[in-house]
Write an enzyme that holds these catalytic residues in place. Structure first.
Site, PDB file in Angstrom:
ATOM      1  N   PRO A  77       0.445  -0.993   0.049  1.00 56.38           N
ATOM      2  CG  PRO A  77      -0.779  -1.735   1.886  1.00 56.38           C
ATOM      3  CD  PRO A  77       0.730  -1.942   1.342  1.00 56.38           C
ATOM      4  CD  GLU A 104      -0.116  -6.193  10.574  1.00 59.38           C
ATOM      5  OE1 GLU A 104      -0.256  -4.955  10.472  1.00 59.38           O
ATOM      6  OE2 GLU A 104      -1.036  -6.893  10.813  1.00 59.38           O
ATOM      7  NE  ARG A 142      -6.853  -6.064 -21.414  1.00 59.68           N
ATOM      8  CZ  ARG A 142      -7.076  -5.360 -22.440  1.00 59.68           C
ATOM      9  NH1 ARG A 142      -6.092  -4.769 -21.691  1.00 59.68           N
ATOM     10  NH2 ARG A 142      -7.348  -4.996 -22.637  1.00 59.68           N
ATOM     11  CG  ASP A 157      -6.880  -1.181 -24.074  1.00 51.37           C
ATOM     12  OD1 ASP A 157      -8.017  -2.073 -24.122  1.00 51.37           O
ATOM     13  OD2 ASP A 157      -5.849  -2.559 -22.421  1.00 51.37           O
TER      14      ASP A 157
HETATM   15  C1  4F9 Z   1      -0.455  -4.450  -2.018  1.00 52.47           C
HETATM   16  C2  4F9 Z   1      -2.757  -3.371  -0.981  1.00 52.47           C
HETATM   17  C3  4F9 Z   1      -0.769  -3.611  -3.177  1.00 52.47           C
HETATM   18  C4  4F9 Z   1      -2.537  -2.560  -2.022  1.00 52.47           C
HETATM   19  C5  4F9 Z   1      -0.115  -5.865   0.218  1.00 52.47           C
HETATM   20  C6  4F9 Z   1      -1.187  -6.158   2.429  1.00 52.47           C
HETATM   21  C7  4F9 Z   1      -1.379  -4.175  -1.203  1.00 52.47           C
HETATM   22  C8  4F9 Z   1      -1.325  -5.095  -0.121  1.00 52.47           C
HETATM   23  N1  4F9 Z   1      -1.963  -2.599  -3.035  1.00 52.47           N
HETATM   24  N2  4F9 Z   1      -2.217  -4.889   1.162  1.00 52.47           N
HETATM   25  N3  4F9 Z   1      -0.429  -6.702   1.594  1.00 52.47           N
END
Ligand code: 4F9
Length: 247
Positions: A77, A104, A142, A157
């Site tokens: 994230p 985590e 793709r 696209d």
């Molecule tokens: C990875 C959330 C990529 C959003 C990895 C827990 C993640 C994520 N984008 N959430 N581990």
């Protein structure tokens, strides 16, 4: 999680036709201890676990053995938010190593020493990076020539040009009382293309005005927007005239 993913649809075809070569490594297999532990408690205390660096480093280095010049991406994230432009960027890499964390997060020394790029698929937390990796593999695959049915399907696209797709219709001509727009049945290719551009612009304005804001508009697109703008002004003007006449 990946066994089914590799075995389905466009991804499966891309593998069969040797457009991509794909494999998965299980970080657990790189743990040295008897119980194959890959997580540990965080230094400094607190809840949640952290991915241990040693098995993760060993797994990444094993992946690099197979693809020495690979671009190494951690799904997190904290990364830059994935979009079509990043998909195109990744599609131009000869090899990718996608690192999926659990718990985590991963030990910071992995990120700083072994990772080239951090990517998020959106502002939400998953139970692991695997689904995010699949999203990336799907959209990058793709992009590659010869992976989709139509020869130039990926160029046309949605998002490739900051526009949403125009409305689509197929048979029957009338469905539950609603008819397909006449122009699409007319056979006038140029008028159909104009209609599609107008439809795409309208949908983008209504659903994703933020895309239109940053888009490089063509002469043709500006003409269409000006036409709407004039139509709206005319409507407002005649409304003003009417309310004046009423008083
Ligand atoms: C990875 C959330 C990529 C959003 C990895 C827990 C993640 C994520 N984008 N959430 N581990």
């Amino acid at each position: 999680m990946f066994a089914l993913f590799w075995d389905h649809g466009i991804i499966r075809k891309a593998i069969e036709n040797e457009k991509i070569v794909a494999s998965t490594l299980n970080i657990r297999d790189f743990a040295e201890d008897r119980h194959q532990v890959t997580d540990d408690r965080p230094y400094g205390g607190g809840s949640g676990m952290v991915m241990k660096p040693e098995p993760l480093a060993a797994a990444i280095r094993a992946a690099e053995q197979e693809a020495p010049s690979a671009h190494k991406v951690l799904l997190t994230p904290q990364g830059r938010v994935f979009n079509q432009k990043i998909a195109q960027e990744l599609a131009s890499c000869e090899d990718l190593v996608l690192v999926c964390g659990r718990y985590e997060g991963v030990d910071e020394r992995i990120t700083s020493e072994l990772i080239d790029d951090e990517i998020s698929i959106g502002d939400y937390v998953l139970t692991g990076g695997e689904l995010a990796a699949m999203v990336i593999i799907d959209s990058v695959t793709r992009q590659l020539p010869g992976t989709l049915g139509g020869a130039d399907a990926a160029e046309k696209d949605s998002f490739a040009d900051d526009l949403l797709e125009h409305a689509h219709y197929t048979r029957p001509q009338v469905f539950e009382g609603e008819a397909v727009p006449d122009i699409l049945l007319s056979g006038h290719h140029e008028e159909i293309e104009n209609w599609r551009l107008e439809s795409a612009l309208m949908r983008t304005l209504m659903k994703r005005a933020d895309l239109l804001q940053k888009k490089d508009l063509s002469e043709k697109e500006i003409k269409i927007l000006e036409k709407w703008s004039q139509n709206i002004k005319d409507i407002i003007n005649s409304h003003h005239k009417k309310s004046k006449a009423d008083t």
